[in-house]
Design an enzyme around this catalytic site. Structure first.
Site, PDB file in Angstrom:
ATOM      1  N   ASN A  66     -42.324  23.470  20.005  1.00 19.78           N
ATOM      2  CA  ASN A  66     -41.312  22.554  19.469  1.00 19.78           C
ATOM      3  C   ASN A  66     -40.026  22.771  20.263  1.00 19.78           C
ATOM      4  O   ASN A  66     -39.304  23.738  20.041  1.00 19.78           O
ATOM      5  CB  ASN A  66     -41.095  22.872  17.977  1.00 19.78           C
ATOM      6  CG  ASN A  66     -39.989  22.035  17.367  1.00 19.78           C
ATOM      7  OD1 ASN A  66     -39.521  21.065  17.973  1.00 19.78           O
ATOM      8  ND2 ASN A  66     -39.552  22.401  16.169  1.00 19.78           N
ATOM      9  N   TRP A  67     -39.769  21.844  21.172  1.00 23.72           N
ATOM     10  CA  TRP A  67     -38.605  22.022  22.059  1.00 23.72           C
ATOM     11  C   TRP A  67     -37.287  21.575  21.441  1.00 23.72           C
ATOM     12  O   TRP A  67     -36.236  21.711  22.052  1.00 23.72           O
ATOM     13  CB  TRP A  67     -38.849  21.274  23.377  1.00 23.72           C
ATOM     14  CG  TRP A  67     -39.774  21.993  24.311  1.00 23.72           C
ATOM     15  CD1 TRP A  67     -40.293  23.240  24.142  1.00 23.72           C
ATOM     16  CD2 TRP A  67     -40.282  21.515  25.565  1.00 23.72           C
ATOM     17  NE1 TRP A  67     -41.086  23.570  25.214  1.00 23.72           N
ATOM     18  CE2 TRP A  67     -41.097  22.527  26.104  1.00 23.72           C
ATOM     19  CE3 TRP A  67     -40.123  20.332  26.290  1.00 23.72           C
ATOM     20  CZ2 TRP A  67     -41.746  22.395  27.331  1.00 23.72           C
ATOM     21  CZ3 TRP A  67     -40.771  20.194  27.504  1.00 23.72           C
ATOM     22  CH2 TRP A  67     -41.572  21.214  28.016  1.00 23.72           C
ATOM     23  N   LYS A  68     -37.360  20.946  20.252  1.00 22.59           N
ATOM     24  CA  LYS A  68     -36.127  20.500  19.570  1.00 22.59           C
ATOM     25  C   LYS A  68     -35.291  19.644  20.533  1.00 22.59           C
ATOM     26  O   LYS A  68     -35.863  18.967  21.380  1.00 22.59           O
ATOM     27  CB  LYS A  68     -35.373  21.709  19.005  1.00 22.59           C
ATOM     28  CG  LYS A  68     -36.311  22.629  18.201  1.00 22.59           C
ATOM     29  CD  LYS A  68     -35.629  23.719  17.436  1.00 22.59           C
ATOM     30  CE  LYS A  68     -36.684  24.529  16.666  1.00 22.59           C
ATOM     31  NZ  LYS A  68     -36.099  25.521  15.784  1.00 22.59           N
ATOM     32  N   HIS A 109     -39.727  18.899   9.366  1.00 22.09           N
ATOM     33  CA  HIS A 109     -39.130  20.173   9.808  1.00 22.09           C
ATOM     34  C   HIS A 109     -37.864  20.458   8.997  1.00 22.09           C
ATOM     35  O   HIS A 109     -37.109  19.540   8.668  1.00 22.09           O
ATOM     36  CB  HIS A 109     -38.809  20.097  11.301  1.00 22.09           C
ATOM     37  CG  HIS A 109     -38.506  21.437  11.899  1.00 22.09           C
ATOM     38  ND1 HIS A 109     -37.279  22.050  11.735  1.00 22.09           N
ATOM     39  CD2 HIS A 109     -39.267  22.285  12.629  1.00 22.09           C
ATOM     40  CE1 HIS A 109     -37.313  23.229  12.355  1.00 22.09           C
ATOM     41  NE2 HIS A 109     -38.504  23.390  12.899  1.00 22.09           N
ATOM     42  N   GLU A 167     -43.315  27.179   7.662  1.00 21.55           N
ATOM     43  CA  GLU A 167     -42.145  27.690   8.389  1.00 21.55           C
ATOM     44  C   GLU A 167     -41.036  28.021   7.404  1.00 21.55           C
ATOM     45  O   GLU A 167     -40.249  27.136   7.041  1.00 21.55           O
ATOM     46  CB  GLU A 167     -41.616  26.617   9.349  1.00 21.55           C
ATOM     47  CG  GLU A 167     -42.430  26.415  10.575  1.00 21.55           C
ATOM     48  CD  GLU A 167     -41.543  25.926  11.726  1.00 21.55           C
ATOM     49  OE1 GLU A 167     -41.758  26.382  12.848  1.00 21.55           O
ATOM     50  OE2 GLU A 167     -40.646  25.110  11.492  1.00 21.55           O
ATOM     51  N   GLY A 181     -32.096  30.084  10.541  1.00 22.19           N
ATOM     52  CA  GLY A 181     -31.990  30.995   9.393  1.00 22.19           C
ATOM     53  C   GLY A 181     -31.501  32.346   9.860  1.00 22.19           C
ATOM     54  O   GLY A 181     -30.648  32.456  10.740  1.00 22.19           O
ATOM     55  N   SER A 236     -39.534  32.358  14.559  1.00 22.31           N
ATOM     56  CA  SER A 236     -39.258  33.558  15.367  1.00 22.31           C
ATOM     57  C   SER A 236     -40.512  34.219  15.934  1.00 22.31           C
ATOM     58  O   SER A 236     -40.584  35.446  16.024  1.00 22.31           O
ATOM     59  CB  SER A 236     -38.450  34.579  14.570  1.00 22.31           C
ATOM     60  OG  SER A 236     -37.180  34.054  14.242  1.00 22.31           O
TER      61      SER A 236
HETATM   62  P1  PGA Z   1     -38.273  29.422  16.452  1.00 24.74           P
HETATM   63  O1  PGA Z   1     -38.439  27.889  15.934  1.00 24.74           O
HETATM   64  O2  PGA Z   1     -39.596  29.814  17.033  1.00 24.74           O
HETATM   65  O3  PGA Z   1     -37.199  29.340  17.491  1.00 24.74           O
HETATM   66  O4  PGA Z   1     -37.903  30.225  15.284  1.00 24.74           O
HETATM   67  C1  PGA Z   1     -39.584  27.477  15.266  1.00 24.74           C
HETATM   68  C2  PGA Z   1     -39.368  26.082  14.740  1.00 24.74           C
HETATM   69  O5  PGA Z   1     -38.277  25.784  14.245  1.00 24.74           O
HETATM   70  O6  PGA Z   1     -40.287  25.245  14.801  1.00 24.74           O
END
Ligand code: PGA
Length: 224
Positions: free
Chosen positions: A9-11, A98, A147, A156, A187
């Site tokens: 998930n590259w956001k 999400h 998640e 978070g 994470s």
């Molecule tokens: P993260 O993000 O691996 O950077 O915690 C996961 C997500 O939000 O899908």
């Protein structure tokens, strides 16, 4: 052995050129990865989906492309929205629900339900994110990703959940999820990835930060 899913998930990260150079660099390293036991789904931002798909095909990369969101509406006069039908032929998956969308775009269950319905109509597979065992899992979800918001690295506390607790949540939701694949996200990194992959009921991972660079992403892929 069923394949484990590694969903990147590259956001809202990466520009056009970053996306292309990631895929080119991944091509150089993919031979190190055992693709018999895993599937890779990469989810870039909307503007780069077509290009990512074309580039992956050109490079014969064994990856699938996913979107990170979709409109609750069909095609029509909805400025700025991307309808599920517009994703057909470009993506195979879409992430819906999400927690960042819930917090920043104020998405609620009724939005998520509509988005999932639109994706189903377009035959795009849904990866529905849930935040805890009390989150509503919609029938149209193909894959369910647990998640916990606190575990997301940039959102978070960045404290990853424990394999024991993940297992507990998976068994609590099993009555509603049935045999749908369950993912964990939050994470995930090179140090903790193996402990999650070893959870038998865990079909894979949703990875944010650690999926942004080829080296860190490949280091996760090499653990399975
Ligand atoms: P993260 O993000 O691996 O950077 O915690 C996961 C997500 O939000 O899908």
């Amino acid at each position: 052995m069923t394949k484990k899913l590694f969903v990147a998930n590259w956001k809202s990260h990466k520009t056009n050129t970053d996306v292309i150079s990631f895929l080119e660099k991944l091509k150089e390293r993919i031979h190190e990865v055992n693709m018999d036991n895993k599937e890779i789904i990469i989810c870039p931002s909307f503007p780069f989906l077509s290009q990512a798909k074309a580039k992956a095909e050109e490079l014969s990369l064994p990856i699938r492309i996913g979107a990170q969101n979709v409109s609750n509406y069909d095609e029509g006069a909805y400025t700025g929205e991307v309808a599920a039908s517009q994703l057909v032929g470009i993506v195979e998956y879409v992430i819906i629900g999400h927690s960042e969308r819930k917090r920043y775009q104020h998405e609620v269950d009724s939005d998520i339900e509509q988005k999932i319905a639109r994706a189903k109509e377009a035959r795009v597979s849904v990866i529905q994110c849930i935040q805890d065992e009390n989150s509503r899992v919609f029938e149209g979800a193909t894959i369910v990703a647990y998640e916990p918001p606190t575990a997301i690295s940039t959102f978070g506390t960045g404290q990853p959940d424990s394999p024991e607790h993940i297992q507990e949540v998976f068994s609590l939701i099993s009555a509603t999820t049935g045999d749908r694949p369950l993912l964990y996200g939050g994470s995930v990194n090179e140090e903790n990835v193996s402990s999650y992959l070893e959870i038998e009921s865990c079909s894979g991972l949703l990875i944010g930060g650690a999926s942004l660079e080829v080296d860190s992403f490949v280091s996760l892929l090499l653990k399975w």
